[in-house]
Design an enzyme around this catalytic site. Structure first.
Site, PDB file in Angstrom:
ATOM      1  N   GLY A  78     -20.231  16.976   9.272  1.00  0.00           N
ATOM      2  CA  GLY A  78     -21.201  17.925   8.735  1.00  0.00           C
ATOM      3  C   GLY A  78     -22.578  17.305   8.756  1.00  0.00           C
ATOM      4  N   LYS A  79     -23.595  18.139   8.646  1.00  0.00           N
ATOM      5  CA  LYS A  79     -24.979  17.638   8.591  1.00  0.00           C
ATOM      6  C   LYS A  79     -25.864  18.761   8.084  1.00  0.00           C
ATOM      7  CE  LYS A  79     -27.205  13.808   9.650  1.00  0.00           C
ATOM      8  NZ  LYS A  79     -26.693  12.445   9.409  1.00  0.00           N
ATOM      9  N   GLY A  80     -26.915  18.414   7.374  1.00  0.00           N
ATOM     10  CA  GLY A  80     -27.800  19.448   6.859  1.00  0.00           C
ATOM     11  C   GLY A  80     -29.130  18.882   6.432  1.00  0.00           C
TER      12      GLY A  80
END
Length: 433
Positions: A122-124
């Site tokens: 995931g990444k944000g």
């Protein structure tokens, strides 16, 4: 985590070439195809991995200190969770974009798999310059972002961590805001927190420690006596400083280090503990006395045994790859070597140990933190470091085996290890109609 862009060659004129930026997503897909060519993997699995499971885009309103209201855009890309919850950083940076988050979430999937951790990628982040925010504004923005993402994250769903422009305090605010809304303290919703609120000892130093471990193992693999091994480190922040100092402690000869202002060089070796790291004194490397000063570009061209680019992405490109004289490059930063440069280094006989292996100490100790939070038990620093050593040596052995069995580069071998594990999990779980 990386800057999110990788460059490729493009024709500039009839006798001159330069590299143009390529999105993190394009690069991640290219790397996926490259690794898949070495394996007998169902094409449907590869096609599924080219796309994120979900991408969340949220509006994050912030009341500024002057009373005005500004609305920022936030993202959370969730690439794949076939092996466990999504895992990856949250960054506050003006260049955050949906494509960047998707590409970086894919890289996190590979990194977790090569380390054999029960996580996906995931990444944000938020499109904002953190330097333009006061501490109070940063706290309010973080807490509102936590509320906007609350339905999509959690210790069994998606576990954020610090990244560019965020830190342990940011994670503490995020965890507190999430816990307040859930009605109970849930430290496992994020990792990279201060130990006093459920963080792990050794988490901040972990990426640098893993880089040092892998550099040591690479030196041994290529029959270098560590005490005679010369090392240059570009970037003297958390990753570079911790790697340099640990290697120095183990007897290696760290001859050059740099920060954003330039590099210092001493062929007889530097006292790395005397050079201020970015955390100790920002941009102070050049204040340390040394026989020679160099530019940040020239440190990449030093005739050393091991080069550790530990600053930012895309520093070794097609334009300077032929000038790299190191025998081994150990990637401390995320994405420091462009796709075109990789081919040049390989042709020149320069071995490149990829970021998804070398700097994976951060996500590995994040896994330890997650375990500690779930079990409400605190590990000692000694146990954290011992467990990290075991995990890094295990991953190194897995990748080394593929290098030797398939006669491929270290980067290809790392991706083969990761993709094999992900593909097996997807095949075993199947595709629900």
């Amino acid at each position: 985590m990386p800057s999110g862009t990788v460059e490729t060659t493009d024709q500039k004129s009839s006798d001159e070439t330069t590299e143009q930026p390529e999105s993190a997503l394009e690069t991640a897909r290219r790397q996926l195809d490259h690794a898949a060519a070495h394996l007998d993997v169902d094409e449907g699995v590869i096609e599924r991995l080219k796309h994120p499971t979900k991408v969340h885009r949220v509006a994050v309103p912030l009341k500024r200190d002057d009373g005005s209201v500004e609305v920022f855009t936030g993202y959370r890309a969730q690439h794949d969770d076939v092996r466990g919850p999504y895992k990856g950083g949250l960054r506050f940076h003006p260049h955050v974009s949906e494509q960047e988050c998707v590409g970086l979430s894919m890289w996190m999937t590979w990194k977790c798999a090569v380390m054999d951790l029960p996580f996906g990628g995931g990444k944000g982040g938020i499109v904002v310059d953190p330097k333009d925010l006061s501490d109070d504004e940063t706290e309010r923005l973080t807490r509102r972002f936590a509320e906007e993402l609350r339905k999509f994250v959690g210790p069994k769903k998606d576990i954020p961590a610090p990244d560019m422009g965020t830190d342990a305090q940011t994670m503490a605010w995020f965890m507190d805001a999430y816990s307040m809304q859930e009605g109970e303290t849930i430290p496992g919703v994020v990792t990279g927190k201060p130990p006093v609120v459920g963080g792990s000892e050794g988490r901040q130093e972990a990426p640098g420690r893993s880089v040092a471990i892998i550099a040591r193992e690479a030196a041994d693999y290529y029959d270098y006596d560590l005490e005679d091994t010369t090392i240059a480190v570009q970037g003297f922040g958390s990753v570079g400083a911790n790697a340099a100092r640990l290697l120095d402690d183990w007897g290696a000869n760290v001859v050059a280090v740099s920060d954003v202002n330039g590099a210092i060089y001493d062929p007889d070796g530097l006292d790395t503990h005397a050079v201020p790291s970015h955390e100790e004194e920002p941009e102070a490397v050049m204040t340390h006395d040394a026989p020679e000063e160099l530019s940040n570009e020239k440190i990449l061209e030093l005739d050393v045994d091991v080069l550790i680019p530990a600053a930012i992405g895309n520093v070794i490109t097609a334009d300077n790859a032929d000038d790299v004289q190191a025998d081994v490059v150990v990637e401390g930063a995320n994405g420091p070597t462009t796709f075109a440069a990789d081919s040049i280094l390989e042709a020149n006989g320069v071995e490149v140990i990829p970021d998804i292996l070398a700097n994976a100490g951060g996500v590995t100790v994040s896994y330890f933190e997650w375990l500690q939070d779930i079990n409400r038990r605190q590990w000692s620093l000694e146990r954290v470091n011992d467990e990290l050593e075991k995990h890094m040596l295990s991953a190194w052995g897995d990748v080394r085996s593929e290098v030797e069995a398939r006669d491929v580069s270290w980067r290809d071998a790392a991706y083969v290890v990761a993709l094999s594990r992900i593909a097996e999990a997807k095949t075993t779980r199947g595709l629900w109609p």
